[in-house]
Design a protein around this motif. Sequence first.
Motif, PDB file in Angstrom:
ATOM      1  N   GLN A 129      48.196  34.842  57.461  1.00 56.80           N
ATOM      2  CA  GLN A 129      49.575  35.588  58.358  1.00 56.80           C
ATOM      3  C   GLN A 129      49.798  37.106  57.756  1.00 56.80           C
ATOM      4  O   GLN A 129      50.809  37.144  56.926  1.00 56.80           O
ATOM      5  N   ALA A 130      49.684  37.827  58.681  1.00 54.22           N
ATOM      6  CA  ALA A 130      50.492  39.513  57.912  1.00 54.22           C
ATOM      7  C   ALA A 130      50.388  40.323  59.511  1.00 54.22           C
ATOM      8  O   ALA A 130      49.733  40.508  59.989  1.00 54.22           O
ATOM      9  N   ASP A 131      50.847  41.213  58.794  1.00 50.10           N
ATOM     10  CA  ASP A 131      51.398  42.416  60.149  1.00 50.10           C
ATOM     11  C   ASP A 131      49.602  43.877  59.469  1.00 50.10           C
ATOM     12  O   ASP A 131      50.151  43.730  58.392  1.00 50.10           O
ATOM     13  N   GLU A 136      47.758  46.343  52.648  1.00 48.80           N
ATOM     14  CA  GLU A 136      47.820  46.135  51.121  1.00 48.80           C
ATOM     15  C   GLU A 136      48.708  44.143  51.026  1.00 48.80           C
ATOM     16  O   GLU A 136      47.828  43.260  49.633  1.00 48.80           O
ATOM     17  N   ALA A 137      49.141  43.695  51.821  1.00 44.39           N
ATOM     18  CA  ALA A 137      49.588  42.466  52.203  1.00 44.39           C
ATOM     19  C   ALA A 137      47.915  41.373  52.771  1.00 44.39           C
ATOM     20  O   ALA A 137      47.867  40.187  52.115  1.00 44.39           O
ATOM     21  N   VAL A 138      47.686  42.247  52.988  1.00 46.57           N
ATOM     22  CA  VAL A 138      46.170  41.654  53.709  1.00 46.57           C
ATOM     23  C   VAL A 138      45.337  41.619  52.557  1.00 46.57           C
ATOM     24  O   VAL A 138      44.337  40.663  52.717  1.00 46.57           O
ATOM     25  N   LEU A 139      44.951  42.818  52.201  1.00 45.80           N
ATOM     26  CA  LEU A 139      43.785  42.543  51.306  1.00 45.80           C
ATOM     27  C   LEU A 139      43.988  42.385  49.749  1.00 45.80           C
ATOM     28  O   LEU A 139      42.876  42.223  48.767  1.00 45.80           O
ATOM     29  N   SER A 141      45.712  39.849  49.377  1.00 43.30           N
ATOM     30  CA  SER A 141      46.109  38.512  49.870  1.00 43.30           C
ATOM     31  C   SER A 141      44.791  36.697  49.098  1.00 43.30           C
ATOM     32  O   SER A 141      43.432  37.286  49.080  1.00 43.30           O
ATOM     33  N   PRO A 142      44.755  35.996  49.197  1.00 45.43           N
ATOM     34  CA  PRO A 142      44.437  34.888  48.255  1.00 45.43           C
ATOM     35  C   PRO A 142      43.111  34.263  49.324  1.00 45.43           C
ATOM     36  O   PRO A 142      42.503  33.862  48.343  1.00 45.43           O
ATOM     37  N   GLU A 143      43.238  34.128  50.406  1.00 44.56           N
ATOM     38  CA  GLU A 143      42.367  34.227  51.526  1.00 44.56           C
ATOM     39  C   GLU A 143      41.534  35.556  50.964  1.00 44.56           C
ATOM     40  O   GLU A 143      39.719  35.193  51.330  1.00 44.56           O
ATOM     41  N   VAL A 144      42.046  36.471  51.532  1.00 46.35           N
ATOM     42  CA  VAL A 144      40.809  37.500  51.093  1.00 46.35           C
ATOM     43  C   VAL A 144      39.829  37.706  49.426  1.00 46.35           C
ATOM     44  O   VAL A 144      38.957  37.769  49.603  1.00 46.35           O
ATOM     45  N   ALA A 145      40.856  37.206  48.447  1.00 50.11           N
ATOM     46  CA  ALA A 145      40.764  37.161  47.389  1.00 50.11           C
ATOM     47  C   ALA A 145      39.418  35.750  47.427  1.00 50.11           C
ATOM     48  O   ALA A 145      38.417  36.048  46.363  1.00 50.11           O
ATOM     49  N   ARG A 146      39.852  34.872  48.029  1.00 50.34           N
ATOM     50  CA  ARG A 146      38.367  33.874  47.640  1.00 50.34           C
ATOM     51  C   ARG A 146      37.438  33.588  48.643  1.00 50.34           C
ATOM     52  O   ARG A 146      36.441  33.488  48.055  1.00 50.34           O
ATOM     53  N   LEU A 147      37.555  34.812  49.985  1.00 54.02           N
ATOM     54  CA  LEU A 147      35.910  34.895  50.070  1.00 54.02           C
ATOM     55  C   LEU A 147      35.592  36.456  50.258  1.00 54.02           C
ATOM     56  O   LEU A 147      34.182  35.903  50.659  1.00 54.02           O
TER      57      LEU A 147
END
Length: 272
Positions: A129-131, A136-139, A141-147
């Motif tokens: 959930q981000a704009d 920076e908030a997107v990239l 994020s824990p989800e991006v780091a994990r996948l």
Amino acid sequence: MAQIQDWIPAGIDTNVPSMARVYDYILGGAHNFAADRQVGSQIEKLVPGLPNVARLNRRFLGRAVNFMADQGVRQFLDIGSGIPTVMNVHEVAQQRDPAARIVYVDKDPVAVAHSRLMLSDNENAAIVQADMRDPEAVLSSPEVARLLRFDESVGLLMLLMLHWVPDEDSPEKLVAHYRDALPAGSFVAMTHVAKDQIDEKVDEAAAVVNRSKSADQMHMRTHEQVSALFEGFDLVEPGLVGCGEWRPDGPGDVADETLENMFLYAGVGRKG
């Protein structure tokens, strides 16, 4: 009423339309409110072919993901993914390879809530959930780091998103921020409302959106302006074209009405 309330996240003002939910309404979905339906019905009256345009955009999504998969891409970042509907990125990509990894991004709480529910048993897909204007908030994020692994090619999708970014927020720089995070061999797919392919009814429809209470405001752009958003990417054939003209491979990919095929510009670019 209790059943309806079950899918409304806390804190949602149902009187304020969201373009993610308006799009859901136009596609025939059920996760929208009266304010969304009011805006959607107004613009549909002005542009009766809009549901076909929305479906063409979804068909392009499938072709773009399949094209990227053909080039060896096995991980995708879908910016502005919206409320889950047919032909989602993970459905297309994981049909090709069940190990394909997908991160969705959306700011709309309803879209995020439904995506989390849909992806609850899919360990290779998640939503942030981000704009989109906060890369920076997107990239980070824990989800991006994990996948996502940024030493492998990534398929970036920005469909029906950049015409919500005003010139003063510099959409070119925004795309460049995401582009610079991607390794060589990555791809981007975009669709964008085509300012120089539409008539006065579409201008009126855009005005309806921009007069609504929604924070989303539409900024249509010409072919030259949309092409500039691909800076740093090499456009693959057939270049930036009408959505229905980008590598159609079935009757559902092309509309009978020329305007519907050209309502959106569509293109895929490769980072060298």
